[in-house]
Design a protein around this motif. Structure first.
Motif, PDB file in Angstrom:
ATOM      1  N   GLY A 151       0.534  -1.433   0.207  1.00 18.56           N
ATOM      2  CA  GLY A 151       0.005  -0.186  -0.089  1.00 18.56           C
ATOM      3  C   GLY A 151       0.580   0.918  -0.205  1.00 18.56           C
ATOM      4  N   LEU A 152       1.778   1.480   0.751  1.00 20.74           N
ATOM      5  CA  LEU A 152       2.577   2.887   0.385  1.00 20.74           C
ATOM      6  C   LEU A 152       3.484   2.368  -0.480  1.00 20.74           C
ATOM      7  N   SER A 153       4.153   1.503  -0.912  1.00 18.10           N
ATOM      8  CA  SER A 153       4.842   1.914  -2.349  1.00 18.10           C
ATOM      9  C   SER A 153       3.147   2.569  -3.352  1.00 18.10           C
ATOM     10  N   ARG A 154       2.865   1.742  -3.322  1.00 15.52           N
ATOM     11  CA  ARG A 154       1.183   2.132  -4.776  1.00 15.52           C
ATOM     12  C   ARG A 154       1.168   3.888  -4.268  1.00 15.52           C
ATOM     13  N   GLN A 155       1.027   4.089  -2.841  1.00 11.59           N
ATOM     14  CA  GLN A 155       0.568   5.747  -2.645  1.00 11.59           C
ATOM     15  C   GLN A 155       1.835   6.239  -3.329  1.00 11.59           C
ATOM     16  N   ILE A 156       3.215   5.763  -3.124  1.00 18.16           N
ATOM     17  CA  ILE A 156       4.385   6.647  -3.538  1.00 18.16           C
ATOM     18  C   ILE A 156       4.079   6.413  -5.071  1.00 18.16           C
ATOM     19  N   ILE A 157       4.062   5.020  -5.684  1.00 17.38           N
ATOM     20  CA  ILE A 157       4.160   5.975  -7.426  1.00 17.38           C
ATOM     21  C   ILE A 157       2.909   7.364  -7.528  1.00 17.38           C
ATOM     22  N   GLU A 158       1.542   6.389  -6.880  1.00 13.93           N
ATOM     23  CA  GLU A 158       0.856   7.627  -7.302  1.00 13.93           C
ATOM     24  C   GLU A 158       1.867   8.921  -6.891  1.00 13.93           C
ATOM     25  N   LEU A 159       1.903   9.355  -5.742  1.00 11.93           N
ATOM     26  CA  LEU A 159       2.443  10.529  -5.691  1.00 11.93           C
ATOM     27  C   LEU A 159       3.756  10.688  -6.491  1.00 11.93           C
ATOM     28  N   ASN A 160       5.053  10.356  -6.884  1.00 16.78           N
ATOM     29  CA  ASN A 160       6.194  10.036  -8.231  1.00 16.78           C
ATOM     30  C   ASN A 160       4.794  10.893  -9.598  1.00 16.78           C
ATOM     31  N   LYS A 161       3.878   9.697  -9.799  1.00 14.06           N
ATOM     32  CA  LYS A 161       2.779  10.219 -10.856  1.00 14.06           C
ATOM     33  C   LYS A 161       2.786  11.968 -10.883  1.00 14.06           C
ATOM     34  N   VAL A 162       1.744  12.542  -9.455  1.00 15.08           N
ATOM     35  CA  VAL A 162       1.325  13.435  -9.297  1.00 15.08           C
ATOM     36  C   VAL A 162       2.504  15.168  -9.517  1.00 15.08           C
ATOM     37  N   LEU A 163       3.515  14.586  -9.085  1.00 11.78           N
ATOM     38  CA  LEU A 163       4.926  15.339  -9.313  1.00 11.78           C
ATOM     39  C   LEU A 163       5.393  15.206 -10.302  1.00 11.78           C
ATOM     40  N   SER A 164       5.422  14.236 -11.186  1.00 10.52           N
ATOM     41  CA  SER A 164       5.474  14.287 -12.593  1.00 10.52           C
ATOM     42  C   SER A 164       4.708  15.453 -13.610  1.00 10.52           C
ATOM     43  N   ASP A 165       3.280  14.768 -12.853  1.00  8.29           N
ATOM     44  CA  ASP A 165       1.899  15.924 -14.029  1.00  8.29           C
ATOM     45  C   ASP A 165       2.672  17.118 -13.187  1.00  8.29           C
ATOM     46  N   THR A 166       2.711  16.969 -11.776  1.00 10.20           N
ATOM     47  CA  THR A 166       3.262  18.682 -11.677  1.00 10.20           C
ATOM     48  C   THR A 166       3.799  19.712 -13.285  1.00 10.20           C
ATOM     49  N   SER A 167       5.490  18.299 -12.699  1.00 11.08           N
ATOM     50  CA  SER A 167       6.198  18.834 -13.386  1.00 11.08           C
ATOM     51  C   SER A 167       6.054  18.963 -14.477  1.00 11.08           C
ATOM     52  N   GLY A 168       5.352  18.921 -14.967  1.00 10.34           N
ATOM     53  CA  GLY A 168       5.498  18.951 -16.489  1.00 10.34           C
ATOM     54  C   GLY A 168       3.975  20.089 -16.991  1.00 10.34           C
ATOM     55  N   GLU A 169       3.536  20.812 -15.886  1.00 14.62           N
ATOM     56  CA  GLU A 169       2.724  21.667 -16.065  1.00 14.62           C
ATOM     57  C   GLU A 169       2.794  22.880 -15.768  1.00 14.62           C
ATOM     58  N   LEU A 170       4.409  22.990 -14.548  1.00 11.86           N
ATOM     59  CA  LEU A 170       5.393  23.893 -14.655  1.00 11.86           C
ATOM     60  C   LEU A 170       6.513  24.229 -15.704  1.00 11.86           C
ATOM     61  N   ALA A 171       6.512  23.578 -16.685  1.00  5.51           N
ATOM     62  CA  ALA A 171       7.181  23.014 -18.149  1.00  5.51           C
ATOM     63  C   ALA A 171       6.358  24.020 -18.577  1.00  5.51           C
ATOM     64  N   ASN A 172       5.069  23.236 -18.876  1.00  7.23           N
ATOM     65  CA  ASN A 172       4.167  24.502 -19.779  1.00  7.23           C
ATOM     66  C   ASN A 172       4.252  25.530 -19.533  1.00  7.23           C
ATOM     67  N   LEU A 173       3.939  25.992 -17.984  1.00  8.28           N
ATOM     68  CA  LEU A 173       3.232  27.132 -18.140  1.00  8.28           C
ATOM     69  C   LEU A 173       4.881  28.214 -18.204  1.00  8.28           C
ATOM     70  N   LYS A 174       5.985  27.464 -18.070  1.00  9.80           N
ATOM     71  CA  LYS A 174       7.482  27.968 -17.887  1.00  9.80           C
ATOM     72  C   LYS A 174       7.793  28.859 -18.922  1.00  9.80           C
ATOM     73  N   SER A 175       7.211  27.529 -20.220  1.00 10.98           N
ATOM     74  CA  SER A 175       6.766  28.217 -21.438  1.00 10.98           C
ATOM     75  C   SER A 175       6.419  28.812 -22.041  1.00 10.98           C
ATOM     76  N   GLU A 176       5.070  29.089 -21.241  1.00  7.43           N
ATOM     77  CA  GLU A 176       3.729  30.447 -21.175  1.00  7.43           C
ATOM     78  C   GLU A 176       4.617  31.553 -21.596  1.00  7.43           C
TER      79      GLU A 176
END
Length: 320
Positions: free
Chosen positions: A233-258
């Motif tokens: 369960g902890l591993s799944r939460q960590i994987i989900e957190l990593n996915k959220v962080l990855s998505d956030t990083s992508g959004e930040l990159a898009n915002l930076k580009s904009e």
């Protein structure tokens, strides 16, 4: 006196009956080595068909035969010749059993030892049962887990019905309660068993497995730490957190580009405004220049009109 005579008479009547209901036999030795013969002799009911069989340490039947007792119930035979030790016939404690076919439930067992040599001065014949318990180190509350048990004797797996073989096994809960596992075990293979268990409390759970086979008892234990959720369960939460962080990083990159594009637009707009201000300034200068020129052209005309008006006023005044 009459009672005493009656008791004596009854004893003489019952003695043959008790004698007829017994089955006794012996082996020629308790220690055997490869190549040695195993002889069996004993006494049962007259003309009784006695079944003789040998059990290996894992309770499998090595040999099975039958002999008929004589008119007095005596029997004697060579039952077995010991082969070289192998995975089929390992060294260890074997059991010889005699069973009466005339009398249901009439039987006897003798334990013997199969060794590499019988020259030892003293060899214990008792049977040894070993119990190994395998449980996960951690588990999650309200999530099922599996407990595995292995039972062996002289290195071989010992089979049997799990409810009888492991019938007194239990688990100690963190709050001090004891839960019976007698009906929980199922057979994976002879000598290998498992039980499904769902913990309902957080803390250390101690599994105490008790093996009982042919009068011999053995104990095995294992401990499991039960958490609010397991490592999975902890591993799944960590994987989900990593996915959220990855998505956030992508959004930040898009915002930076904009933002970078917006900065470029602002720079262009600033340059355009500067150009417009310069153009307006030039227009104002031109307007001022044109206004000066217009004033220069209109001044003589206005002056002429003023002179003409003044002359007319003078002429009119003189006429009056």
């Amino acid at each position: 006196m009459k009672i005493l005579v009656a008791l004596i008479a009854l004893s003489f009547v019952l003695q043959p009956v008790f004698a007829q209901n017994t089955l006794e036999f012996q082996t020629d030795s308790q220690l055997y080595s490869p190549g040695k013969h195993l002889f069996v002799y004993g006494k049962s009911l007259p003309r009784d068909d006695v079944i003789l069989r040998i059990f290996a340490p894992d309770q499998t039947i090595v040999t099975f035969t039958q002999i008929t007792a004589d008119d007095k119930g005596n029997f004697y035979m060579q039952l077995f010749v010991w082969p070289e030790a192998s995975t089929t016939f390992p060294f260890g404690t074997y059991t010889v059993e005699a069973i009466s076919t005339q009398r249901t439930g009439l039987s006897q067992k003798i334990d013997i030892k199969f060794l590499s040599s019988t020259e030892s001065e003293k060899v214990p014949i008792e049977r040894a049962i070993n119990t190994l318990v395998f449980a996960p180190e951690t588990a999650a509350i309200n999530q099922p887990m599996r407990l595995f048990v292995q039972t062996t004797s002289d290195g071989q797996l010992v089979g049997g019905s799990p409810d009888k073989l492991l019938g007194t096994s239990h688990v100690h809960l963190p709050d001090g309660q004891v839960v019976n596992l007698s009906d929980s075990f199922k057979t994976l293979h002879q000598g290998l068993y498992f039980a499904e268990y769902t913990p309902v409390q957080e803390g250390i759970h101690i599994f105490h497995v008790v093996t009982f086979s042919q009068g011999t008892i053995s104990h095995g234990s294992a401990a499991t730490s039960v958490l609010s959720q397991d490592i999975g369960g902890l591993s799944r939460q960590i994987i989900e957190l990593n996915k959220v962080l990855s998505d956030t990083s992508g959004e930040l990159a898009n915002l930076k580009s904009e933002i970078s594009g917006f900065g470029s637009s602002l720079s262009t707009a600033s340059e355009d405004i500067d150009s417009s201000v310069d153009a307006i300034s030039n227009s104002v200068d031109n307007i001022e220049m044109a206004s000066g020129q217009l004033n220069a052209l209109l001044f003589p005309i206005v002056a002429s009109i003023a002179v003409t008006v003044a002359l007319q006023i003078v002429i009119l005044a003189r006429r009056r």
